[in-house]
Design a protein around this motif. Structure first.
Motif, PDB file in Angstrom:
ATOM      1  N   UNK A  29       0.798  -1.071   0.019  1.00 23.94           N
ATOM      2  CA  UNK A  29       0.084   0.013  -0.155  1.00 23.94           C
ATOM      3  C   UNK A  29       0.818   1.480  -0.150  1.00 23.94           C
ATOM      4  N   UNK A  30       1.675   1.203   0.777  1.00 18.02           N
ATOM      5  CA  UNK A  30       2.904   2.233   0.976  1.00 18.02           C
ATOM      6  C   UNK A  30       4.053   2.170   0.182  1.00 18.02           C
ATOM      7  N   UNK A  31       4.236   3.094  -1.022  1.00 13.69           N
ATOM      8  CA  UNK A  31       5.385   2.891  -1.982  1.00 13.69           C
ATOM      9  C   UNK A  31       6.354   3.488  -1.443  1.00 13.69           C
ATOM     10  N   UNK A  32       6.307   4.454  -0.589  1.00  8.44           N
ATOM     11  CA  UNK A  32       7.541   5.393  -0.073  1.00  8.44           C
ATOM     12  C   UNK A  32       8.255   4.521   0.911  1.00  8.44           C
ATOM     13  N   UNK A  33       9.514   4.772   0.842  1.00 12.91           N
ATOM     14  CA  UNK A  33      10.621   3.826   1.821  1.00 12.91           C
ATOM     15  C   UNK A  33      10.766   4.982   3.106  1.00 12.91           C
ATOM     16  N   UNK A  34      10.407   6.165   3.042  1.00 15.27           N
ATOM     17  CA  UNK A  34      10.694   7.098   4.151  1.00 15.27           C
ATOM     18  C   UNK A  34       9.955   7.206   5.164  1.00 15.27           C
ATOM     19  N   UNK A  35       9.844   7.897   6.352  1.00 14.62           N
ATOM     20  CA  UNK A  35       9.161   8.128   7.378  1.00 14.62           C
ATOM     21  C   UNK A  35       8.010   8.575   6.984  1.00 14.62           C
ATOM     22  N   UNK A  36       7.943   9.463   6.094  1.00 16.23           N
ATOM     23  CA  UNK A  36       6.520  10.385   5.752  1.00 16.23           C
ATOM     24  C   UNK A  36       6.109   9.826   4.366  1.00 16.23           C
ATOM     25  N   UNK A  37       5.057   9.689   4.256  1.00 14.61           N
ATOM     26  CA  UNK A  37       3.821   9.983   5.042  1.00 14.61           C
ATOM     27  C   UNK A  37       3.442   8.939   6.003  1.00 14.61           C
ATOM     28  N   UNK A  80      20.107  -1.944   8.144  1.00 14.61           N
ATOM     29  CA  UNK A  80      20.463  -0.703   8.530  1.00 14.61           C
ATOM     30  C   UNK A  80      19.690   0.514   8.249  1.00 14.61           C
ATOM     31  N   UNK A  81      19.695   1.557   9.261  1.00 19.45           N
ATOM     32  CA  UNK A  81      18.667   2.655   9.065  1.00 19.45           C
ATOM     33  C   UNK A  81      18.477   3.239   7.601  1.00 19.45           C
ATOM     34  N   UNK A  82      19.692   3.116   6.925  1.00 15.84           N
ATOM     35  CA  UNK A  82      19.622   3.613   5.542  1.00 15.84           C
ATOM     36  C   UNK A  82      19.327   2.869   4.444  1.00 15.84           C
ATOM     37  N   UNK A  83      18.898   1.511   4.931  1.00 16.51           N
ATOM     38  CA  UNK A  83      18.456   0.468   3.871  1.00 16.51           C
ATOM     39  C   UNK A  83      16.954   0.853   3.590  1.00 16.51           C
ATOM     40  N   UNK A  84      16.361   0.657   2.359  1.00 17.07           N
ATOM     41  CA  UNK A  84      15.070   0.973   1.993  1.00 17.07           C
ATOM     42  C   UNK A  84      14.000  -0.007   2.899  1.00 17.07           C
TER      43      UNK A  84
END
Length: 616
Positions: A29-37, A80-84
């Motif tokens: 459902x959520x395609x983004x790999x960042x914190x937001x949205x 790691x936190x930098x991993x998608x």
């Protein structure tokens, strides 16, 4: 016992499977790999199904938390936190927050996992992960509870302990802002209730133990002083008063080497103000602060600009578009003797020290006899009540040095704006100190009940609504009481001249002088207020009357003065008839006097009419 353990393990596996299924749907459902949205958990659920599916009816809080921690720790160990794919952690935290809002798990579970996350990350990773707290702040802190507040304090205080305010002030500011936004303004968690000072902040500097050869500039100052003394001696021989020659000489200040230990020793007083309660320490503080301010006025000013070399005040731009102090924020200055001369010329450094001095002087002024007699000081807690009282001589010195510092801070580029900002902050800090002295009484108003609001709203509408005019009441058919000729009850009081003739401005001026005498004798504020209102009314009426015949005299009235400053007017007997105030009939229109009946005739007609009506 073993059978029960097998059942618990099977239940935990079911919860783990359910959470893993929700995380799989979240990645689709959520395609983004960042914190937001933020993840919309409701989109992951089937229609009519809860977040835990069929397990929601048999849910156990501890089992859900164990399953969530199992997925959380395995993800931290894998990515790691930098991993998608680390987005799984953010999705899991959003799902758990959704569960806590519905009492499916403890409300502080998400914050506890975030605390574990920060403990295992570097400062670079913490800087990125802190964005999750900022973006979900309103959801995380609602509803507020004591357990939640303690976890938030632990997270932020641990981050601040690891951070360096000099090297990473931006991240420190983000943490402080999150704290301020998460707790109410009147919360005691951020209040120093005992009034403790930061005595651990010790400033070390090079000790002066031996003689140091003065710099060439300092030698020139000494030579100049010797030349001034020689000029004074020669002037005395020539008969010229020495005081006149001394007045022409420029007042001397401490040289750099002598000022160095005096200047940096002031920091020990700034970090521990009660040390000034000792007479010897207070004298050292006064001498050191005066010498510092005198040296600041003497040295040439240098302004630091972003990305450029140092500029003197003569080279600084005057348009106000420069950002001269953006890179001059140093929480801890270097105390090397080699850098001391350069620091003294830095305008940002001077302002930093003088603001510290203003804070110290304000603290001393709260210890005067007058300030300690205030009610808020009397009711303060014992830790903030000091036995030391500032005497009158030291109070005058504190007020004088405060005025000198204020005047100096207003000089230079944007000096007026800078001092206004400092003065505003210090004024608010005084109110903050008084609030702490009053044991931090709550200043938050409770919400008005809905019923009270509705009742007051409807009452206000009725008060301003259209009203029908009341029907006239029945009056007595007999008007015989008007024929009573008694002085106090009949028409005689209405026949006095002052009832139908305009008074003179001088009458109002006399009344005002009487009111001024009454003001001096007034005992209460309510009585003073009533007298001032009466004086204002009399002044306005008198000036309105004076404007009809004495308008040219208004130029002699001083600004802010009233009718009592109006010069009196002396009229001759012949001019009284011309200058008298017009009667009510004359003021009504401009028809000549002979076309209207006289006052005596009007009175007779009125009396006849009254007697005729009463006879009927």
């Amino acid at each position: 016992m073993n059978e029960m353990a097998v059942i618990d393990s099977a239940t935990e596996n079911l919860f783990t499977t359910r959470l893993s299924e929700l995380l799989r749907r979240a990645r689709e459902w959520k395609r983004s790999t960042s914190i937001d949205p933020p993840l919309q958990v409701s989109n992951l659920l089937d229609e009519g199904q809860g977040v835990l599916g069929s397990l929601q009816a048999d849910k156990e809080t501890s089992e859900i938390e164990i399953a969530a921690k199992s997925i959380f720790y395995s993800t931290l160990a894998s990515y790691d936190i930098s991993d998608p794919l680390f987005v799984t952690v953010w999705d899991l935290l959003d799902i758990l927050q959704y569960c806590s809002d519905r009492d499916l798990c403890s409300q502080q579970l998400v914050l506890l996992l975030i605390e574990e996350l920060f403990d295992g990350l570097s400062l670079t990773g913490c800087r990125y992960a802190f964005t999750f707290l900022e973006s979900r702040r309103e959801t995380l802190i609602t509803p507020q509870s004591q357990n939640k507040n303690l976890v938030i304090l632990r997270i932020c205080n641990e981050l601040l302990r690891r951070l360096s305010r000099a090297e990473d002030p931006v991240f420190c500011g983000r943490v402080y802002i999150f704290l301020f936004q998460s707790f109410p303004l009147g919360d005691r968690s951020s209040v120093n209730l005992r009034g403790n000072f930061h005595v651990e902040n010790v400033t070390t500097f090079e000790e002066y133990l031996g003689e140091i050869t003065p710099h060439p500039e300092d030698s020139m100052e000494v030579d100049a002083k010797e030349e001034v003394n020689e000029d004074i001696q020669v002037a005395e021989k020539d008969g010229v008063p020495a005081t006149m020659e001394a007045a022409k000489a420029k007042p001397s200040t401490m040289d750099i080497n002598a000022l160095y230990p005096v200047f940096w020793s002031l920091q020990n007083f700034f970090s521990d103000p009660p040390r000034l309660f000792d007479t010897e320490n207070f004298k050292r503080f006064k001498d050191g602060l005066e010498a510092t301010l005198a040296k600041f006025k003497e040295v040439p000013k240098v302004i630091q600009t972003v990305g450029s070399a140092l500029l003197t005040t003569a080279q600084a731009p005057l348009d106000g578009d420069h950002d001269e102090f953006a890179s001059a924020s140093n929480p801890k200055y270097l105390t090397s003797l080699d850098l001391f001369k350069l620091e003294l010329s830095d305008l940002a450094f001077q302002r930093h020290i003088l603001v510290q001095a203003l804070i110290m002087v304000d603290f001393l002024l709260t210890l005067t006899e007058k300030s300690k007699s205030k009610p808020y000081y009397q009711s303060a807690q014992k830790a903030m009540q000091y036995s030391f009282t500032l005497n009158e001589e030291d109070t005058e010195w504190a007020l004088g040095i405060k005025m000198s510092i204020a005047n100096y801070l207003q000089d230079g580029p944007d000096g007026k704006f800078y001092y206004r900002m400092v003065d505003t902050v210090l004024s608010r800090d005084k109110n903050w100190v008084r609030w702490k002295m009053a044991n931090c009484k709550s200043f938050q108003r409770t919400k008005v009940p809905t019923k009270d609001y509705v009742d007051s709203k409807s009452g206000a509408q009725r008060a301003v609504g259209n009203k029908k005019a009341p029907k006239p009441g029945r009056t007595s058919s007999s008007l015989q009481f008007l024929s009573n000729t008694d002085v106090h009850n009949g028409l005689s009081p209405l026949r006095h001249n002052e009832k139908f003739e305009k008074p003179s401005p001088q009458i109002y001026a006399t009344q005002i002088r009487t009111i001024d005498l009454d003001l001096d004798m007034a005992d209460s504020e309510e009585e003073k207020r009533k007298l001032l209102d009466t004086k204002s009314s009399r002044t306005w009426r008198g000036l309105r009357l004076a404007s009809q015949g004495q308008l040219k005299s208004f130029d002699s009235i001083e600004h802010g003065k009233g009718l009592e400053k109006l010069p009196p007017v002396t009229l001759s007997t012949e001019a009284i008839g011309d200058e008298r105030a017009p009667t009510a009939s004359e003021d009504r229109d401009s028809v000549p006097q002979e076309q209207h009946p006289s006052v005596e005739e009007q009175r007779a007609d009125q009396q006849d009419q009254i007697m005729a009506d009463s006879a009927i």
